[in-house]
Design a protein around this motif. Sequence first.
Motif, PDB file in Angstrom:
ATOM      1  N   VAL A 236     -63.234  42.539-101.218  1.00  0.00           N
ATOM      2  CA  VAL A 236     -62.458  43.688-100.745  1.00  0.00           C
ATOM      3  C   VAL A 236     -63.201  44.984-101.026  1.00  0.00           C
ATOM      4  N   GLN A 237     -62.787  46.021-100.321  1.00  0.00           N
ATOM      5  CA  GLN A 237     -63.318  47.373-100.490  1.00  0.00           C
ATOM      6  C   GLN A 237     -62.150  48.326-100.613  1.00  0.00           C
ATOM      7  N   SER A 238     -62.148  49.098-101.688  1.00  0.00           N
ATOM      8  CA  SER A 238     -61.098  50.097-101.902  1.00  0.00           C
ATOM      9  C   SER A 238     -61.664  51.471-101.596  1.00  0.00           C
ATOM     10  N   SER A 239     -60.981  52.235-100.744  1.00  0.00           N
ATOM     11  CA  SER A 239     -61.450  53.575-100.394  1.00  0.00           C
ATOM     12  C   SER A 239     -60.373  54.602-100.721  1.00  0.00           C
TER      13      SER A 239
ATOM     14  N   MET B 228     -57.125  56.953-111.091  1.00  0.00           N
ATOM     15  CA  MET B 228     -56.033  57.775-110.570  1.00  0.00           C
ATOM     16  C   MET B 228     -56.535  58.660-109.432  1.00  0.00           C
ATOM     17  N   GLY B 229     -55.735  58.734-108.372  1.00  0.00           N
ATOM     18  CA  GLY B 229     -56.136  59.454-107.178  1.00  0.00           C
ATOM     19  C   GLY B 229     -56.398  58.517-106.011  1.00  0.00           C
ATOM     20  N   GLN B 230     -56.629  57.232-106.340  1.00  0.00           N
ATOM     21  CA  GLN B 230     -56.845  56.243-105.286  1.00  0.00           C
ATOM     22  C   GLN B 230     -55.534  55.648-104.768  1.00  0.00           C
ATOM     23  N   SER B 231     -54.432  55.935-105.459  1.00  0.00           N
ATOM     24  CA  SER B 231     -53.140  55.400-105.029  1.00  0.00           C
ATOM     25  C   SER B 231     -52.836  55.801-103.589  1.00  0.00           C
ATOM     26  N   GLY B 232     -52.376  54.843-102.808  1.00  0.00           N
ATOM     27  CA  GLY B 232     -52.061  55.079-101.408  1.00  0.00           C
ATOM     28  C   GLY B 232     -53.208  54.786-100.470  1.00  0.00           C
ATOM     29  N   GLY B 233     -54.403  54.646-101.017  1.00  0.00           N
ATOM     30  CA  GLY B 233     -55.574  54.357-100.194  1.00  0.00           C
ATOM     31  C   GLY B 233     -55.620  52.902 -99.768  1.00  0.00           C
ATOM     32  N   PRO B 234     -56.434  52.594 -98.760  1.00  0.00           N
ATOM     33  CA  PRO B 234     -56.486  51.235 -98.230  1.00  0.00           C
ATOM     34  C   PRO B 234     -57.365  50.292 -99.036  1.00  0.00           C
ATOM     35  N   LEU B 235     -56.989  49.030 -98.988  1.00  0.00           N
ATOM     36  CA  LEU B 235     -57.820  47.941 -99.482  1.00  0.00           C
ATOM     37  C   LEU B 235     -58.297  47.191 -98.236  1.00  0.00           C
TER      38      LEU B 235
ATOM     39  N   GLU C  15     -60.489  44.450 -95.977  1.00  0.00           N
ATOM     40  CA  GLU C  15     -61.184  43.165 -96.005  1.00  0.00           C
ATOM     41  C   GLU C  15     -62.556  43.359 -95.366  1.00  0.00           C
ATOM     42  N   ALA C  16     -63.339  42.274 -95.262  1.00  0.00           N
ATOM     43  CA  ALA C  16     -64.728  42.395 -94.848  1.00  0.00           C
ATOM     44  C   ALA C  16     -64.907  42.981 -93.455  1.00  0.00           C
ATOM     45  N   ASP C  17     -63.963  42.734 -92.547  1.00  0.00           N
ATOM     46  CA  ASP C  17     -64.141  43.204 -91.174  1.00  0.00           C
ATOM     47  C   ASP C  17     -63.528  44.586 -90.930  1.00  0.00           C
ATOM     48  N   GLY C  18     -63.035  45.235 -91.982  1.00  0.00           N
ATOM     49  CA  GLY C  18     -62.531  46.591 -91.841  1.00  0.00           C
ATOM     50  C   GLY C  18     -61.036  46.717 -91.668  1.00  0.00           C
ATOM     51  N   ARG C  19     -60.323  45.612 -91.534  1.00  0.00           N
ATOM     52  CA  ARG C  19     -58.874  45.696 -91.427  1.00  0.00           C
ATOM     53  C   ARG C  19     -58.259  45.884 -92.811  1.00  0.00           C
ATOM     54  N   VAL C  20     -57.065  46.461 -92.832  1.00  0.00           N
ATOM     55  CA  VAL C  20     -56.395  46.762 -94.096  1.00  0.00           C
ATOM     56  C   VAL C  20     -55.575  45.560 -94.544  1.00  0.00           C
ATOM     57  N   ILE C  21     -55.837  45.096 -95.766  1.00  0.00           N
ATOM     58  CA  ILE C  21     -55.060  43.968 -96.293  1.00  0.00           C
ATOM     59  C   ILE C  21     -54.213  44.374 -97.496  1.00  0.00           C
ATOM     60  N   GLY C  22     -54.226  45.663 -97.827  1.00  0.00           N
ATOM     61  CA  GLY C  22     -53.401  46.111 -98.938  1.00  0.00           C
ATOM     62  C   GLY C  22     -53.440  47.621 -99.076  1.00  0.00           C
ATOM     63  N   ILE C  23     -52.456  48.160 -99.799  1.00  0.00           N
ATOM     64  CA  ILE C  23     -52.400  49.582-100.123  1.00  0.00           C
ATOM     65  C   ILE C  23     -52.417  49.710-101.651  1.00  0.00           C
ATOM     66  N   ASN C  24     -53.406  50.419-102.168  1.00  0.00           N
ATOM     67  CA  ASN C  24     -53.539  50.586-103.613  1.00  0.00           C
ATOM     68  C   ASN C  24     -52.367  51.393-104.170  1.00  0.00           C
ATOM     69  N   VAL C  25     -51.786  50.899-105.242  1.00  0.00           N
ATOM     70  CA  VAL C  25     -50.624  51.602-105.807  1.00  0.00           C
ATOM     71  C   VAL C  25     -50.731  51.861-107.303  1.00  0.00           C
ATOM     72  N   GLY C  26     -51.666  51.221-107.992  1.00  0.00           N
ATOM     73  CA  GLY C  26     -51.697  51.459-109.433  1.00  0.00           C
ATOM     74  C   GLY C  26     -52.920  50.920-110.131  1.00  0.00           C
ATOM     75  N   VAL C  27     -53.031  51.295-111.397  1.00  0.00           N
ATOM     76  CA  VAL C  27     -54.112  50.859-112.279  1.00  0.00           C
ATOM     77  C   VAL C  27     -53.490  50.268-113.529  1.00  0.00           C
ATOM     78  N   MET C  28     -54.042  49.164-113.977  1.00  0.00           N
ATOM     79  CA  MET C  28     -53.580  48.556-115.224  1.00  0.00           C
ATOM     80  C   MET C  28     -54.619  48.864-116.300  1.00  0.00           C
TER      81      MET C  28
END
Length: 237
Positions: A133-136, A173-180, A182-195
Amino acid sequence: MRFYRYFGVAVVALAILLVGGVYAMPSQPTYVTVTNTIIQAPPTTSEDSVVKVEREDEGHGSGVHLGDGLIITAAHVTKGAGKVAIKSASGESGAATVLWANTDYDIALLRTDLKIAGASKLDCRTAVLGEQVQSSGNPSQLEFVSSFGRIAGGARELKPWKTVLITDVTMVMGQSGGPLFEADGRVIGINVGVMPITSKVGEDDKGNDIFATSITGYGTAVPSSAVCLLLAKESAQ
């Protein structure tokens, strides 16, 4: 006698072949180069769909443009506001209206009239353990950067979130709400937190333990399957 003569000629010929074969062998070893082909996932082509979501004097988060001015972000980024400011990857700024926010899943939908160059597609599925995955997003003081990793844990309920994936992507912090992505560029998740990780760093003058908390840790992301269900549910109301 003729038989023995022919037999002798055959023996001599065989000897010549054997000797010739020996001399034909290379005096140095022969090396063969074996090339391993590493197949890498194609680079994401959707980074220009990422936006920065800002609230005056209250920090910032990230979001992803789905097209037609619709932006998905985390509900806690909007903090109950009716409007927020956004900034595109090309540097243009504008306003966005919060259409709805679901605090159980920590997902919100915005609409803007700002022209955003890129748009990403939601892949309405739940990613599985081990996927790349890629988080932006916009971590801390940085804008529009990406970090890379894998799905470290499958979807689960993890308070305060109804369902999240666990990633080993560097998350700040600050990445919340950004896309996760997959390899082909489609969004498979929305970042919401850090542990974050908490560790003991010493004791005070009264002998009480002093702990420090890291600003990075395992990331959590709402799977796009849940985001798609929320979009369908909210649009039906």
